[in-house]
Write a protein that holds these residues in place. Sequence first.
Motif, PDB file in Angstrom:
ATOM      1  N   MET A 252       0.672  -1.378  -0.263  1.00 28.37           N
ATOM      2  CA  MET A 252      -0.120  -0.093  -0.126  1.00 28.37           C
ATOM      3  C   MET A 252       0.712   1.441  -0.063  1.00 28.37           C
ATOM      4  O   MET A 252       0.597   2.114   0.778  1.00 28.37           O
ATOM      5  CB  MET A 252      -0.933   0.145   1.238  1.00 28.37           C
ATOM      6  N   GLU A 253       1.888   1.204  -0.796  1.00 26.34           N
ATOM      7  CA  GLU A 253       2.784   2.496  -0.915  1.00 26.34           C
ATOM      8  C   GLU A 253       1.751   3.580  -1.292  1.00 26.34           C
ATOM      9  O   GLU A 253       1.101   3.533  -2.164  1.00 26.34           O
ATOM     10  CB  GLU A 253       3.898   2.133  -1.689  1.00 26.34           C
ATOM     11  N   GLY A 254       2.173   4.680  -0.598  1.00 27.17           N
ATOM     12  CA  GLY A 254       1.440   6.064  -1.096  1.00 27.17           C
ATOM     13  C   GLY A 254       0.358   6.146  -0.284  1.00 27.17           C
ATOM     14  O   GLY A 254      -0.179   7.434  -0.098  1.00 27.17           O
ATOM     15  N   GLN A 255      -0.054   5.265   0.752  1.00 28.01           N
ATOM     16  CA  GLN A 255      -0.866   5.597   1.878  1.00 28.01           C
ATOM     17  C   GLN A 255      -0.264   6.162   2.954  1.00 28.01           C
ATOM     18  O   GLN A 255       0.739   5.858   3.531  1.00 28.01           O
ATOM     19  CB  GLN A 255      -1.555   4.119   2.293  1.00 28.01           C
TER      20      GLN A 255
ATOM     21  N   ILE B 211      -9.278   3.450   6.205  1.00 26.72           N
ATOM     22  CA  ILE B 211      -8.153   4.296   5.622  1.00 26.72           C
ATOM     23  C   ILE B 211      -7.285   3.174   4.830  1.00 26.72           C
ATOM     24  O   ILE B 211      -7.300   3.174   3.676  1.00 26.72           O
ATOM     25  CB  ILE B 211      -7.252   5.202   6.618  1.00 26.72           C
ATOM     26  N   TRP B 212      -7.007   2.062   5.672  1.00 32.94           N
ATOM     27  CA  TRP B 212      -6.331   1.123   4.741  1.00 32.94           C
ATOM     28  C   TRP B 212      -7.146   0.352   3.477  1.00 32.94           C
ATOM     29  O   TRP B 212      -6.449   0.229   2.401  1.00 32.94           O
ATOM     30  CB  TRP B 212      -5.857  -0.061   5.679  1.00 32.94           C
TER      31      TRP B 212
ATOM     32  N   SER C 142      -9.574   1.443   1.514  1.00 32.56           N
ATOM     33  CA  SER C 142      -9.681   2.583   0.666  1.00 32.56           C
ATOM     34  C   SER C 142      -8.965   2.296  -0.689  1.00 32.56           C
ATOM     35  O   SER C 142      -9.666   2.482  -1.778  1.00 32.56           O
ATOM     36  CB  SER C 142      -9.623   4.016   1.134  1.00 32.56           C
ATOM     37  N   GLY C 143      -7.786   1.614  -0.557  1.00 28.83           N
ATOM     38  CA  GLY C 143      -7.245   1.269  -1.702  1.00 28.83           C
ATOM     39  C   GLY C 143      -6.544  -0.034  -2.002  1.00 28.83           C
ATOM     40  O   GLY C 143      -5.873  -0.232  -2.720  1.00 28.83           O
ATOM     41  N   SER C 144      -6.717  -0.673  -0.741  1.00 29.99           N
ATOM     42  CA  SER C 144      -5.904  -1.977  -0.558  1.00 29.99           C
ATOM     43  C   SER C 144      -6.318  -2.788  -1.362  1.00 29.99           C
ATOM     44  O   SER C 144      -5.205  -3.518  -1.930  1.00 29.99           O
ATOM     45  CB  SER C 144      -5.961  -2.638   1.159  1.00 29.99           C
TER      46      SER C 144
ATOM     47  N   GLU D 118      -7.332  -2.639  -4.627  1.00 31.67           N
ATOM     48  CA  GLU D 118      -6.526  -2.373  -5.898  1.00 31.67           C
ATOM     49  C   GLU D 118      -5.050  -2.458  -5.856  1.00 31.67           C
ATOM     50  O   GLU D 118      -4.307  -3.150  -6.672  1.00 31.67           O
ATOM     51  CB  GLU D 118      -6.928  -1.080  -6.323  1.00 31.67           C
ATOM     52  N   ASP D 119      -4.486  -2.338  -4.617  1.00 32.57           N
ATOM     53  CA  ASP D 119      -3.219  -2.511  -4.510  1.00 32.57           C
ATOM     54  C   ASP D 119      -2.765  -3.730  -4.572  1.00 32.57           C
ATOM     55  O   ASP D 119      -1.614  -4.239  -5.319  1.00 32.57           O
ATOM     56  CB  ASP D 119      -2.746  -1.962  -2.974  1.00 32.57           C
TER      57      ASP D 119
ATOM     58  N   ALA E  18      -3.115  -5.158  -8.080  1.00 27.96           N
ATOM     59  CA  ALA E  18      -1.966  -4.556  -9.192  1.00 27.96           C
ATOM     60  C   ALA E  18      -0.768  -5.272  -8.905  1.00 27.96           C
ATOM     61  O   ALA E  18      -0.010  -5.797  -9.966  1.00 27.96           O
ATOM     62  CB  ALA E  18      -1.796  -3.073  -8.697  1.00 27.96           C
TER      63      ALA E  18
ATOM     64  N   VAL F 126     -13.453   4.152  -3.435  1.00 26.23           N
ATOM     65  CA  VAL F 126     -13.740   5.168  -2.469  1.00 26.23           C
ATOM     66  C   VAL F 126     -12.809   6.299  -3.223  1.00 26.23           C
ATOM     67  O   VAL F 126     -11.658   6.314  -3.651  1.00 26.23           O
ATOM     68  CB  VAL F 126     -12.677   4.758  -1.046  1.00 26.23           C
ATOM     69  N   SER F 127     -13.453   7.443  -3.181  1.00 23.28           N
ATOM     70  CA  SER F 127     -12.979   8.691  -3.453  1.00 23.28           C
ATOM     71  C   SER F 127     -11.942   9.291  -2.684  1.00 23.28           C
ATOM     72  O   SER F 127     -11.812   9.091  -1.478  1.00 23.28           O
ATOM     73  CB  SER F 127     -13.910   9.750  -4.203  1.00 23.28           C
TER      74      SER F 127
END
Lengths: 563, 563
Positions: free
Chosen positions: A259-262, A372-373, A375-377, A379-380, A383, A419-420
């Motif tokens: 989750m780099e960039g978090q 928080i985690w 919200s993009g994990s 997709e991370d 990828a 999540v936006s």
Amino acid sequence: MSTHWRELVADKRRRQNESIPKEWLITTPPQSLLDVTKVPEQCGLLSAKELDITNTVDVAVLLNKLATSQWSAVEVTTAFCKRAIIAHQLVNCLTEIFVDRALARAAELDEHLKTTGKVVGPLHGLPISLKDQLPIKGLETTMGYVSWIGKYATRDAVLVEILYDLGAVPFVRTNVPQTLMWGETYNNVYGRTLNPHNRTLTCGGSSGGEGALVAMKGSPLGVGSDIGGSIRIPSYMCGTYGFRPSYGRIPYAGAVNSMEGQDSVLSVLGPLSNSLSGIKTFMQAVISAEPWLKDSLARRKKWDNDEYALVEHGSGKQLCFAIMWNDGQVIPHPPIIRALEMTKAALLAAGHKVIDWQPLQHRELCRLVYLIWTSGSGEDYKAVTAATGEPVLTSMDIVDENSEPTGTLNTFLPEQQHVSAYQLWQVQKEKTALRQKHLEHWNSTVQSTGTGRPVDAIIAPVAPYTAVPHGMNKNRRMTSSTKGMRIPMSYVIALSSIRFREFIRKANTASFYLPDDPATFSDAPVGLQLVGRSQEEEAVLAMTEIVDSALSQYKTSTSASRL
Amino acid sequence: MSTHWRELVADKRRRQNESIPKEWLITTPPQSLLDVTKVPEQCGLLSAKELDITNTVDVAVLLNKLATSQWSAVEVTTAFCKRAIIAHQLVNCLTEIFVDRALARAAELDEHLKTTGKVVGPLHGLPISLKDQLPIKGLETTMGYVSWIGKYATRDAVLVEILYDLGAVPFVRTNVPQTLMWGETYNNVYGRTLNPHNRTLTCGGSSGGEGALVAMKGSPLGVGSDIGGSIRIPSYMCGTYGFRPSYGRIPYAGAVNSMEGQDSVLSVLGPLSNSLSGIKTFMQAVISAEPWLKDSLARRKKWDNDEYALVEHGSGKQLCFAIMWNDGQVIPHPPIIRALEMTKAALLAAGHKVIDWQPLQHRELCRLVYLIWTSGSGEDYKAVTAATGEPVLTSMDIVDENSEPTGTLNTFLPEQQHVSAYQLWQVQKEKTALRQKHLEHWNSTVQSTGTGRPVDAIIAPVAPYTAVPHGMNKNRRMTSSTKGMRIPMSYVIALSSIRFREFIRKANTASFYLPDDPATFSDAPVGLQLVGRSQEEEAVLAMTEIVDSALSQYKTSTSASRL
């Protein structure tokens, strides 16, 4: 993908096996032997001197023997390499094994000491194991991802560079769970790491390889990482000391991560060791190397001897600790309650004060961090794994490792999709407000300590249970209140497990989904965490030493049966 | 919305007018008087003593006169209140005006000093102005939003609490642009703040009210905030000193802000003053109040006298500065080049070394920061303004203030819609990598300094131009390389404008969209910024003092015509 991911794994495992000197293979005990901590002493591979070296758990003593040439760096490195490889055969804790490189480095150090009469640095000759997040030039860094097999580092992580400069000898890297976001240790490349005290139990995670290796005395000092308990959980479950520093005191630059960039709730690096001297030595040495000059996110805060002397805490003469008996949601298992009771008694006997900690919105804190985690994990993870098509694990349950995992993204992986950024900001805003509320809650204890200060530290469980069977340290729901105690709270900066030598001989009926047979948890270590104010690592270490010493004295002066 | 937003504004403006003592109204000069900096001395409202007090730009001297009872806090507060209100009538710099509260506080301080013989703290009796982000219990905080009219604070911001504890006297708050994300100062509530040196020019932003007020000597010390230049731009354009500290050294908790929850590129609070002693006094006093005990995001780093003594910079004996002549994209206007040339000559004359700074990927840095901010800024602005329907401003151009702004979200506001959290993480990841690259770039200068150290600091323009006509400080495109120099870079921690007393008498043809008539910029101040390593505020202050002193000496020893 041109190659099936299992073929990549097979090749990598073959190469890993080849990195183990054949003469260090042992006759492994039957699976039914659960506690394997005695095997290194019994297997016959280690000489008396090698046992002497590896059983020297006090890192300060070890460093002194190295600095005074009583033991050479090659001798010490050889001993720990051998014991680490014994450990690996028992609990599967290693990833990269680089004995030749370590021995060559050790020989250089010996030569330097011989010719100059001086040590290279404060960690001269000390073997150090590294979680599989810390790239070393020329070695692969897979971090449990099949898709990262063959990813060779072109430079050392900043911490690795500093450790070399300090005279340390990196010698192995250690296992992690896929994604790093589990409290156990299992991935598609290296499989599962087991708890040395009871191999049917998890070693914890995500720095589980470190926890297991250090508990086997296969490394005097290991480096793990922690975002929501990843140093504290394995050090607790394996019965070692572990230390989670505040953001930026140990340099993270150049480490790989999930989750780099978090940028909101950050992971930190920190040490695991069988001695508090190991923890302190690492922290003081790395901070004294001025990591902020090399890592743009590292914090410029020198090692502070006044803080270590507890100047802001009445010089440590009469501290006031708050005991967090539970997180307001789940009552811990009886052994953990007993550990808290014993610690309270020990601190009172040592002349300190103890009050109760009132838990504050742990469920909400967990919910926010989870949002928080996640919200993009998802997709991370997709990828990262896309390159080889390796499955994204959906649990840490024991699966037949010969069958294809069939996990669909339905358990740990987030339900949240798309999540936006703005939605994420709203959650982060709530989190910041709750951190501030926690700080004010801490400060408000000045009313009840009687010392004129707010509480100096909190003593809390690391989990409501000890090590549990594989797959049962369910952190798939960080909203579950059982995780509350592991989440970095506003003021939670630094934590250290306090080891109890006594293991659980019996356990009470588990309070929720765990087996209710006490034998399930046999030999699982018990520990606690000491929680201090943010960025006060020096004081947290000093207070941990005080608690540790109070417990030792108390245990000496009272009957062990009281546990 | 029950009330049309213009009615709310009219009511708020009426209440603001009522907060101004009638006897302090002056006969305002005609609009054609552009430089209004002399009006306070000429208008007749200030007594000789009040002029003496407010012309004492050295804050250390002012504090000494207060501490020794040569001037009472009531006298000093009265003088600055009057001058601030004169300034306000000329350049429209104030928002909340609370003279009675300030005088009551000042009287308390006088009483305390009289009865105890001791000052309350290191800022005893010092009037301090605050950007309209810092809530004070019982007062409204609008931050330029109509929708926040009537939002009364129930507690002080942490910094305000600390300033009161230190003995300071908050007395006015100052104007900002709507959203805070502009380099000028205009909003629907209070309108536009003008540059005191030339009212046809912008005062800069977003701490533009502070810049204009301090330049008018209406406040000895102001607190602004800076995310991408919001302290540096107005202090530069108004000709004061300004200081942008690193994240967390000055407590932000309890302040209101734009885009809350954006945790990646943070805004910081910092001082503006007409003296470096003002800047240093503020930083040292606030840090010594241990803000980390009250703000969960504040950094625990004590004021470091060794760093102030430049121990890590060869004790300041022979420093090596790097001059950033441009950002690799835009060549600054000739006056700025001359300022850099003069600084170089002054530093060489003072025995220091000077090399050229090689700019590194400024356009990319700006692009990443812009993407991070705009990933959610549009939704943030809409959410905040929704309550009253006030228009979201789309430029800082001069509009007819009696007509309805018709802005649609087409210029500054982001084109980006519905950026996902994961996409945001990818940009943040790139930003972190570029910060690290900048740090390594800095470190690599060790090869060319000849001091054995990397460069000690960078001397750079704040903008490629001086103050510009209203609406022309176009930061709607942060990707524009002209902003590169203002963006906090990896190592950029702290910046201070170095004031040149000489104003521009002529300017060369503007390089891009600016008017090519030199008279346009008449009387605009010129300044520079000193950029140091992260979290090294103490050293940045000390080095700024060295540069400042070298410039003074150089200007004394050479002909002013060289400028």
